[in-house]
Design an enzyme around this catalytic site. Structure first.
Site, mmCIF file in Angstrom:
data_model
loop_
_atom_site.group_PDB
_atom_site.id
_atom_site.type_symbol
_atom_site.label_atom_id
_atom_site.label_comp_id
_atom_site.label_asym_id
_atom_site.label_seq_id
_atom_site.Cartn_x
_atom_site.Cartn_y
_atom_site.Cartn_z
ATOM 1 C CD GLU A 42 -2.823 1.022 2.320
ATOM 2 O OE1 GLU A 42 -3.416 2.257 2.678
ATOM 3 O OE2 GLU A 42 -2.679 0.488 3.132
ATOM 4 N NE ARG A 272 4.218 -8.167 10.491
ATOM 5 C CZ ARG A 272 3.722 -7.372 11.111
ATOM 6 N NH1 ARG A 272 2.603 -7.410 11.921
ATOM 7 N NH2 ARG A 272 4.137 -6.109 11.006
ATOM 8 C CE LYS A 282 3.713 0.624 4.912
ATOM 9 N NZ LYS A 282 3.025 0.311 3.759
#
Length: 568
Positions: A42, A272, A282
């Site tokens: 994104e 992750r 983020k």
């Protein structure tokens, strides 16, 4: 030869479980033996090393199976996205050594997603809900208690169509209405309890402007975008495991609408990348930037790809670190020292060796002629003879590290002390004859005599001397600024700490040294050139550094001193 071609030539090692599943699908002839992956960031921030792990997997799986990896920007939330982030993502992926097959944007599918949503409404499988977000959250129930139906769940299809079209107008009020899929309010998977699939946002989109006012949610756009592009394997991280039933449901419905059942993407999840003394959120990283707690997204203390690049990390070291920790189905906290070891190992092979003195004290060679100089050849990289040599100027007045001298030295101190000999790297053997102090007793100058027959390469240089010191000529050096970095956070796992992450920041994570001296060859180096300050560590010139005013960022030390310090 590209990075991916180099990797393909390496000896085949044990496959990760993800690769095993991909090869199983190939063996079964699924999707016609075709492999197509995607990396779908994104554009609402800069990539960090956690994204690098996904990049290595997505691009690596495609490359190793003669497939294609698409780069797709998940730009479905215009209120948080910007072309600045798009440009940075493109640059970071390329710097890491990967090439994409195609560049797509989820916004390219807005019309197809809109038509699919209309079809779901027409099939009685979606409805417009006018509850507040708080009401919807309460009405969804809990993981152990079934939800209750929305009062709008059974409104007529024609009314849903009219209201949904109204959501996509400038007059629509943000938050007043959402479109929800009509699924199962008693499903034990909370994500399956009539999820929101569209909402109204009036912020202009960075690509489509004000063409749209209703935007699809991630869970509604992601799987369908994979389907539209022909992605065979949608590889993502473990937090998307509970989203997979929803992913599969929407793909099934899309296939039903298109009357096509020969192809479908498969979602596979892996763990992750989490690092000690680091946050990967983020949202938190953006807060650090916005609140000026760090020097931008590319601050060398940040886990962002651009921050690591500015600090002097190499793309090869990042890829090797990721390869070393592997891919599993269980989340873990990786020691950042493992990353630094990978960086240290790679930079040892490629860094130019230069001379720099960070804590200077004057060394005067009293028997060396006043005004005379010599050019001493210095090897650029002992690990690679092809890197050649450069010259460093030797003179009567030198700078050496203050820690390399002791007036009253213990027996095993093999550096400079009264009566002791040391070798000046690339130059002569010198013997300390004394020192000068100021009124407070601080040493301000050291005196020594050199052996004219001991220059490197001469026969007199062969005698054994235990200590070798680096130096720069006081009359032929450049004053520099050096920035040394410590852990950005004080706690090992700040992401798991209940305190505000701002309160966990290390107040001494940046140490700026402004009284340093480097040889001119070092001062002329630019950002992107890997350097080793001899006997100190690895460094890189900062962005904007000039030969007249050089600024260096410390990448990592020659040894892992953090482990020792943390035990003290």
């Amino acid at each position: 030869m590209t990075v991916l071609q180099e990797n393909a030539k390496e000896e085949k090692k044990s496959l990760s479980f993800v690769e095993q599943l991909v090869e199983q699908d190939l063996a079964e002839g699924k999707n016609g033996g075709r492999i197509q992956t995607r990396f779908p960031p994104e554009p609402n921030g800069y990539l960090h090393i956690g994204h690098a792990k996904a990049i290595c997997m997505d691009f690596g799986v495609a490359a190793s199976h003669n497939g294609v990896c698409n780069l797709r920007f998940d730009d479905t939330n215009p209120s948080k996205e910007d072309t600045e982030y798009v440009d940075s993502i493109l640059h970071d992926i390329e710097w890491l050594g990967f090439k994409w097959g195609n560049v797509y944007y989820a916004s390219e599918y807005f019309k197809q997603l809109w038509d699919f949503a209309i079809w779901l409404i027409e099939q009685g499988k979606a409805y417009v809900d006018e509850q507040t977000s708080e009401q919807i959250a309460e009405q969804k129930g809990t993981p152990t208690q079934a939800g209750t139906p929305s009062p709008y769940r059974d409104r007529p299809i024609e009314e849903n169509l009219r209201l949904f079209r109204m959501m996509n107008t400038p007059e629509a009020v943000e938050g007043a209405m959402v479109l929800r899929a009509k699924l199962d309010m008693a499903n034990p998977n909370m994500h399956f309890r009539d999820p929101i699939i569209y909402r109204t946002i009036h912020t202009p989109h960075h690509r489509t402007g004000t063409e749209w006012h209703a935007y699809p949610m991630y869970d509604f756009a992601h799987g369908q975008s994979d389907y539209f592009e022909g992605v065979t394997h949608s590889i993502c991280t473990l937090e998307f495991v509970p989203h997979r039933p929803l992913y599969d449901y929407f793909v099934d419905e899309l296939q039903e609408m298109e009357k096509q059942h020969e192809y479908r993407p498969r979602q596979i999840e892996f763990n992750r990348l989490n690092l000690t003394y680091t946050v990967m959120s983020k949202r938190k990283l953006k807060a650090l930037v916005d609140e000026k707690l760090v020097d931008g997204w590319d601050d060398p203390r940040m886990p962002t790809i651009c921050g690591m690049r500015r600090r002097g990390y190499s793309p090869e070291s990042i890829r090797r670190f990721i390869d070393s920790i592997g891919y599993t189905k269980f989340d873990a906290l990786n020691d950042i020292a493992l990353l630094e070891a990978a960086v240290r190992d790679d930079l040892n092979r490629k860094s130019l060796r230069v001379s720099a003195v960070l804590n200077p004290v004057k060394l005067v060679i009293t028997n060396y002629p006043e005004g005379e100089t010599e050019e001493m050849p210095a090897v650029n990289n002992p690990e690679n003879e092809a890197d050649g040599t450069h010259n460093i100027t030797f003179s009567r007045n030198l700078w050496i590290e203050r820690d390399d001298f002791m007036e009253d030295a213990p027996k095993k101190f093999f550096r400079l002390a009264p009566g002791k000999e040391v070798r000046l790297k690339n130059a002569y053997i010198v013997k300390c004859t004394g020192c000068t102090k100021d009124a407070e007793g601080n040493i301000i100058e050291i005196q020594a005599e050199y052996d004219p027959q001991s220059r490197s390469g001469m026969e007199g240089a062969n005698r054994k001397v235990k200590g070798t010191l680096h130096w720069v000529s006081a009359d032929h050096c450049v004053k520099a600024e050096v920035r040394q970095y410590d852990r950005l956070f004080n706690v090992e796992n700040p992401g798991a700490d209940e305190r505000d992450f701002r309160d966990l920041l290390n107040p001494t994570s940046l140490n700026i040294i402004s009284e340093c001296y480097v040889e001119p060859f070092a001062a002329e180096r630019k950002a992107g050139e890997y350097l080793q300050f001899q006997r100190i560590g690895y460094f890189m010139a900062d962005n904007g550094s000039t030969p007249e005013h050089p600024v260096f960022n410390k990448t990592v030390g020659l040894k892992d001193t953090w482990a020792k310090k943390s035990k003290e």
